[in-house]
Design a protein around this motif. Structure first.
Motif, mmCIF file in Angstrom:
data_model
loop_
_atom_site.group_PDB
_atom_site.id
_atom_site.type_symbol
_atom_site.label_atom_id
_atom_site.label_comp_id
_atom_site.label_asym_id
_atom_site.label_seq_id
_atom_site.Cartn_x
_atom_site.Cartn_y
_atom_site.Cartn_z
ATOM 1 N N HIS A 125 0.812 -1.215 0.000
ATOM 2 C CA HIS A 125 0.000 0.000 0.000
ATOM 3 C C HIS A 125 0.846 1.266 0.000
ATOM 4 C CE1 HIS A 125 -4.000 -1.666 0.157
ATOM 5 N NE2 HIS A 125 -3.553 -2.573 0.999
ATOM 6 N N SER A 126 2.057 1.195 0.571
ATOM 7 C CA SER A 126 2.891 2.397 0.568
ATOM 8 C C SER A 126 3.273 2.760 -0.859
ATOM 9 C CB SER A 126 4.136 2.191 1.442
ATOM 10 O OG SER A 126 4.989 1.231 0.876
ATOM 11 N N VAL A 127 3.452 1.739 -1.702
ATOM 12 C CA VAL A 127 3.781 1.985 -3.106
ATOM 13 C C VAL A 127 2.545 2.533 -3.832
ATOM 14 C CG1 VAL A 127 4.656 0.937 -5.233
ATOM 15 C CG2 VAL A 127 5.448 0.099 -3.016
ATOM 16 N N LEU A 128 1.408 1.921 -3.556
ATOM 17 C CA LEU A 128 0.165 2.371 -4.194
ATOM 18 C C LEU A 128 -0.160 3.812 -3.824
ATOM 19 C CD1 LEU A 128 -2.535 -0.457 -3.973
ATOM 20 C CD2 LEU A 128 -1.401 0.460 -6.005
ATOM 21 N N GLU A 129 0.045 4.143 -2.550
ATOM 22 C CA GLU A 129 -0.266 5.503 -2.105
ATOM 23 C C GLU A 129 0.631 6.511 -2.821
ATOM 24 O OE1 GLU A 129 0.025 6.281 2.114
ATOM 25 O OE2 GLU A 129 -1.009 8.211 1.919
ATOM 26 N N GLY A 130 1.931 6.199 -2.904
ATOM 27 C CA GLY A 130 2.859 7.084 -3.604
ATOM 28 C C GLY A 130 2.498 7.232 -5.070
ATOM 29 N N LEU A 131 2.131 6.118 -5.676
ATOM 30 C CA LEU A 131 1.764 6.124 -7.098
ATOM 31 C C LEU A 131 0.533 7.004 -7.333
ATOM 32 C CD1 LEU A 131 2.319 4.797 -9.936
ATOM 33 C CD2 LEU A 131 0.609 3.098 -9.316
ATOM 34 N N THR A 132 -0.447 6.882 -6.452
ATOM 35 C CA THR A 132 -1.683 7.649 -6.616
ATOM 36 C C THR A 132 -1.416 9.143 -6.467
ATOM 37 O OG1 THR A 132 -2.786 5.749 -5.607
ATOM 38 C CG2 THR A 132 -4.105 7.727 -5.893
ATOM 39 N N ILE A 133 -0.560 9.490 -5.508
ATOM 40 C CA ILE A 133 -0.207 10.900 -5.318
ATOM 41 C C ILE A 133 0.515 11.425 -6.564
ATOM 42 C CG2 ILE A 133 1.254 12.488 -3.980
ATOM 43 C CD1 ILE A 133 0.689 10.608 -1.538
ATOM 44 N N GLY A 134 1.438 10.597 -7.105
ATOM 45 C CA GLY A 134 2.144 10.991 -8.325
ATOM 46 C C GLY A 134 1.174 11.180 -9.482
ATOM 47 N N ALA A 135 0.226 10.278 -9.607
ATOM 48 C CA ALA A 135 -0.766 10.369 -10.684
ATOM 49 C C ALA A 135 -1.538 11.675 -10.572
ATOM 50 C CB ALA A 135 -1.721 9.176 -10.615
ATOM 51 N N TYR A 136 -1.899 12.018 -9.338
ATOM 52 C CA TYR A 136 -2.622 13.271 -9.100
ATOM 53 C C TYR A 136 -1.766 14.464 -9.538
ATOM 54 C CZ TYR A 136 -4.471 17.174 -6.299
ATOM 55 O OH TYR A 136 -4.947 18.394 -5.885
ATOM 56 N N ALA A 137 -0.488 14.435 -9.186
ATOM 57 C CA ALA A 137 0.398 15.549 -9.539
ATOM 58 C C ALA A 137 0.579 15.673 -11.046
ATOM 59 C CB ALA A 137 1.754 15.372 -8.863
ATOM 60 N N MET A 138 0.557 14.538 -11.729
ATOM 61 C CA MET A 138 0.839 14.566 -13.174
ATOM 62 C C MET A 138 -0.429 14.588 -14.022
ATOM 63 S SD MET A 138 4.073 11.977 -13.491
ATOM 64 C CE MET A 138 4.089 11.171 -11.915
ATOM 65 N N GLY A 139 -1.572 14.471 -13.391
ATOM 66 C CA GLY A 139 -2.809 14.438 -14.170
ATOM 67 C C GLY A 139 -2.998 13.132 -14.913
ATOM 68 N N SER A 140 -2.569 12.033 -14.273
ATOM 69 C CA SER A 140 -2.741 10.707 -14.875
ATOM 70 C C SER A 140 -3.898 9.985 -14.188
ATOM 71 C CB SER A 140 -1.459 9.899 -14.707
ATOM 72 O OG SER A 140 -1.714 8.525 -14.893
ATOM 73 N N HIS A 141 -4.601 9.173 -14.965
ATOM 74 C CA HIS A 141 -5.721 8.439 -14.388
ATOM 75 C C HIS A 141 -5.590 6.942 -14.555
ATOM 76 C CE1 HIS A 141 -7.603 12.278 -13.696
ATOM 77 N NE2 HIS A 141 -7.306 12.608 -14.935
ATOM 78 N N GLU A 142 -4.430 6.526 -15.064
ATOM 79 C CA GLU A 142 -4.230 5.098 -15.255
ATOM 80 C C GLU A 142 -2.786 4.734 -14.935
ATOM 81 O OE1 GLU A 142 -5.698 3.713 -18.992
ATOM 82 O OE2 GLU A 142 -5.095 1.635 -18.600
#
Lengths: 638, 157, 195
Positions: free
Chosen positions: A233-250
């Motif tokens: 989950h620590s990886v997933l959480e980081g990934l989701t935050i990164g996606a938010y910063a970059m405007g990615s949805h997948e």
């Protein structure tokens, strides 16, 4: 379970979980990472289940399988909370005693860590020198979490950074925080993460993709495995935050197929995060959508290269693309794509939670934060070591690693995987960070650290890496495919005693060409193990080439085993263990080795009782003539 | 002995493929699934995959010969995998591999004539602290010594 | 198309935005050797002979000119010492793989590669991929492909398709820089295709 619709609901859930947990309640944790499974933590765990049932304690105490705490050498590891008593090498037969003693608040002394130098036992896990000198940010929660339970992660403050980013920060602010923290990629390149994120964010084209690289192909490195298995989950959480910063949805998570448990645990984690509304549509009611898919590798080191990995996700053969446009601009399906290593993503929630300044206060000028190293090979405390960047090699190998195993002499530490290099003793005080090891001709890479001792032949070691790369090169470009193969050819003949005086020059010419002309980093760095061994261990090459001698006694064509007649006690142990029956011996008859049958496996050398020490390994000199038949009989005093 | 299961195999392949029609980007995932199910990839299956996923046969052939996970010949009941990663290498995996090859009488990459064991090497399993490591089926054996090899292999039937 | 000007080997050369360095250079009659390049095909960038040095000292690097996008103001050296040294070693590798192939022999001579220092591994196929890419990109037949990886990589006719498609086509044969393709095809034909 109901989807969480706001940050508040997440906090209520957290409070609910924490309030139901009694911190003073007795809890047994058993490490269940792949490495501990390899030495039997499963039976130990099963024994706990059975014994707790038998003693009728199932409802009074907790039992938890946890991720890899990193002290693999000592596994299976059991920690008893709340006192944090750490037991090592726990076998099923030890379990009943651990339970009954723990119930009485007692300690099982014989299973504690004992300092090899002082002989002092240590009961608390964090007091063991291996842990004491580490700074465990990323890896620290592994030992407290059952990876298949999102609640464990949430209870420890997990998924706090995500709402903070989503509700209190704009994507630009998240990016600025990562930039201020000066986070650099943990996969080996050390590229500034924020710059990569910004390129992806600013690149034209939709959709944008974010990708976790868990290919971890470097042999000797397993920190990504430990994180994915132990704290997905620590990886997933980081990934989701990164996606938010970059405007990615997948997002995609690329996991090598050699890590089945990591793939399994991350799939479970994704499902649980989706169920709680921490992934999917309208995360926590923020309006931000993000989904994640797992993609398995199929056994190819080169697929860890960014453009190759993207080819693989597209379903093509995972070989690199000969392009000069960054994957951040044109990556997966030619869309802007951001690929980061597992550990890099796992760093993100820490930075968001604690702030860039805090993160940047750890480490050196150019390399911030901590890094996990896998300390393996000929070292006492093998395992995963997390330290601030800039910690010296000596501190890692000696203070934490406990020095070279088996009272042998340190020879070199190989860092950075097959693209890295071998660092000799005189540089042990070098700080380990992105830039310092590169100056020595090696690199930090993804954090593999393989300690070698006097029994390692550096020519053979270089050959090992070149052989590895010859198998793992995709074969697409001429310099890498042909160049590595010729390098292997040359190193092989040197280790066979057929080296020529001009071989070193030829190796250097090939090395330069590989670096200059190869299509991707695999080829460009392929010569590093050869160049560093040539730089620091040239006399070993010369011994092989000029004297046909292997100083470490490894290269089979250059060594022979010989039984010293005056030391042999005719005990038959070597003869019985020889796998090819090459040892002629009998009761009271001095043993001799039939050199024509000997396969030089070294078994005799290993099994000959040290008090006799009759087997001699020789190199660079002829095998002494056979002892005369009449002299073979041993006259024993009775 | 291996028997001619080709009809049953094709059935299994068709079953797996049913969910992936036209999904060319899932080629490798589909191949992995079939490899896991059959423990090898029969040629007829490759042609079916090419048709169903709409991927040129040339790409299918390249993928199955590129990745180490795939086999174009039937595999034994148990796959014996000896880790030859760097950490295992310095702790003696070359000798372990030699011993396994001697014990089984086959080279790495081959299968015993009775189709009981297939022998493979892998460049790292990530159990580096436990080296040398050998996996039989899905059971990991760590901190292996030479004399354990035969005992472990003998325990499989 | 926007005009761009590059400095190649000290001369100002004009090209168009979107061209590669190789295209601009060849347009101006500057010779850069290639083995895997074909104007009708997507650049592949694997023979690496077209390497050139770009930038101004001390910040220069080697790039493959068949793939690298030309840009206004770019300084390019097609025959610097660094480029020549690298091409020489590449030619040594290619000579070991395809000894006697005319195009490689000629290039080796041009670059002064005289000694054969490497063990010959003569399969004559240098895996430039012209045949594979031509068949896929132009003919859309996919009758020939790559298999294997690393040193085991090779070109293979796909029997299921090649049996029908290749005999009447044969358009890839003249593209092969070493000429080995046609003889390989004949061998495969006699071994595999005949039922």
């Amino acid at each position: 379970m109901p989807k969480l619709k706001s940050a508040l609901e997440l906090e209520e859930l957290r409070e609910g979980i924490v309030s139901k947990r009694d911190p003073s309640r007795l809890c047994f944790t058993v490490c269940s990472g792949t490495a501990c499974l390899a030495i039997g933590s499963q039976p130990t765990f099963a024994a706990f289940e059975k014994e707790l049932e038998k003693q009728g304690l199932k409802d009074r105490v907790d039992l938890k399988p946890t991720g890899c705490p990193g002290f693999c050498e000592q596994g299976p590891i059991v920690v008893v909370y709340p006192q944090e008593i750490c037991y090592l090498h726990v076998q099923p037969e030890d379990v009943a005693e651990i339970i009954s003693q723990s119930m009485k608040g007692q300690i099982v002394e014989r299973l504690l860590y004992v300092d090899p130098v002082t002989g002092k036992a240590t009961s608390r896990e964090s007091d063991i020198p291996f842990y004491l000198y580490q700074k465990r940010l990323i890896l620290g929660n592994n030992r407290l979490i059952d990876a298949t339970k999102i609640e464990d992660y949430i209870a420890l403050g997990g998924y706090k950074a995500l709402p903070k980013a989503l509700f209190d920060m704009t994507p630009e602010q998240v990016l600025a925080e990562i930039e201020k923290a000066n986070l650099r990629g943990r996969g080996g390149g050390g590229f500034p993460t924020a710059r990569k994120w910004k390129s992806t964010r600013d690149a034209p084209g939709e959709p944008k993709y974010v990708i976790v690289n868990c290919d971890e192909g470097d042999p000797g490195a397993f920190m990504n495995r430990a994180l994915m298995e132990g704290n997905p989950h620590s990886v997933l959480e980081g990934l989701t935050i990164g996606a938010y910063a970059m405007g990615s949805h997948e997002g995609f998570i690329y996991v090598r197929q050699e890590y089945p448990l990591a793939a399994e645990n991350i799939a479970i984690a994704i499902k649980q995060a989706e169920d709680y509304g921490l992934l999917g549509k309208n995360i926590l009611g923020s309006g931000f959508d993000f989904i994640v898919k797992v993609h398995k590798g199929a056994g190819a080191f080169i697929s860890g290269e960014s453009s190759a990995l993207m080819n693989a996700i597209e379903g093509k053969v995972g070989e690199p693309r000969p392009k000069y446009i960054h994957t951040a601009e044109k990556g997966l399906w030619d869309k802007p794509s951001c690929l980061n290593n597992v550990e890099t993503w796992a760093d993100v929630p820490f930075i968001i939670n604690n702030g860039a300044e805090w993160f940047a206060s750890i480490g050196t000028e150019g390399s911030k934060g901590t890094k996990i190293f896998s300390l393996v090979g000929k070292v006492n405390n093998t395992g995963l070591v997390e330290v601030p960047l800039g910690t010296s090699l000596r501190d890692i190998i000696y203070r934490i690693g406990g020095g070279v195993s088996g009272n042998k002499k340190f020879k070199a530490v190989q860092t950075g995987g097959p693209s890295g290099g071998c660092i000799p003793e005189q540089y042990l005080d070098s700080p380990v960070d992105f830039d310092e090891l590169t100056k020595l001709g090696a690199m930090m890479g993804s954090g593999g650290m393989i300690v070698t001792d006097e029994d390692t032949c550096m020519v053979d070691f270089a050959k090992y890496f070149v052989h590895f790369l010859s198998e793992e090169s995709c074969g697409k470009c001429v310099p890498c495919r042909e160049g590595i193969s010729h390098m292997l050819d040359i190193l092989t003949r040197i280790t066979e005693g057929k080296g020529q005086a001009t071989d070193v020059q030829l190796l250097e010419d090939l090395a330069r060409m590989l670096k200059e002309a190869s299509l991707c980093a695999l080829g460009q760095t392929a010569a590093n193990p050869v160049l560093t061994t040539l730089r620091y261990f040239r006399p070993e090459y010369d011994a092989h080439i000029n004297e046909k001698r292997c100083p470490a006694g490894v290269c089979k064509d250059l060594i022979a085993f010989y039984i010293e007649p005056d030391k042999c006690q005719a005990c038959l142990i070597c003869a019985r263990n020889c796998p090819v029956d090459a040892i002629n011996g009998g009761k009271n008859l001095i043993h001799v080795i039939d050199q024509s049958r000997c396969i030089k496996c070294g078994t005799c050398f290993d099994v000959c009782p040290p008090r006799f020490g009759a087997i001699k390994k020789i190199s660079g000199e002829p095998v002494p003539a056979l002892i005369l038949e009449q002299d073979r009989v041993i006259q024993r005093k009775s | 002995m291996v028997t001619d299961n080709s009809e049953a195999d094709v059935k299994k392949i068709n079953h797996i493929l049913a969910g992936y029609k036209g999904e060319s980007n899932l080629l490798i995932q589909v191949l992995l699934e079939i490899q896991k199910e059959l423990r090898w990839l029969p040629k007829e299956g490759l042609i079916r995959i090419s048709q169903e996923l709409n991927v040129p046969l040339r790409q299918v052939y390249h993928a199955v010969t590129f990745y180490k996970a795939f086999s174009l010949v039937p595999k034994g009941k148990y796959t014996v995998t000896v880790c030859v990663g760097t950490a295992c290498h310095v702790r003696g995996s070359p000798r372990i591999l030699d011993r396994v090859e001697q014990t089984l009488g086959i080279n790495s990459g081959d299968t015993t004539p009775d189709f009981k064991f297939s022998l493979e090497t892998v460049n790292c399993l990530g159990c580096c602290a436990m080296g040398p490591v050998m996996v039989v089926g899905d059971v990991y054996h760590g901190k292996l010594s030479l004399d354990q090899v035969r005992r472990i292999l003998d325990s499989y039937d | 198309m926007e005009k761009i000007t590059l400095n190649i080997d000290g001369k100002e050369i004009t090209g168009e935005d979107g061209m590669t360095i190789l295209e601009v250079a060849r347009g101006a009659g500057i010779d850069i050797p290639t083995l895997c390049y074909h104007e009708k095909l997507e650049p592949y960038g694997v023979c690496r002979l077209c390497l050139v040095e770009i930038g101004t000292p001390p910040r220069t690097r080697l790039v493959t000119s068949c793939v690298y996008p030309a840009a206004d103001g770019l300084v390019v050296k097609t025959r610097s010492e660094r480029v020549i040294q690298t091409r020489k070693m590449l030619l040594e590798l290619l000579l070991a793989r395809a000894p006697g192939a005319k195009i490689i022999k000629d290039l080796a001579e041009e670059y002064g590669v005289t000694k054969a220092r490497l063990r010959k591994t003569a399969t004559f196929c240098i895996l430039c991929g012209l045949c594979v890419r031509y068949c896929a990109e132009i003919k859309k037949a996919d009758a020939i492909g790559f298999i294997g990886r690393g040193i085991e990589r090779e070109v293979m006719f796909i029997p299921e398709i090649a049996t029908e498609s290749c005999p009447p086509c044969r358009e890839c044969f003249p593209l092969c820089p070493t000429g080995v393709l046609e003889s390989n095809f004949r061998l495969v034909q006699s071994l595999l295709f005949k039922k």
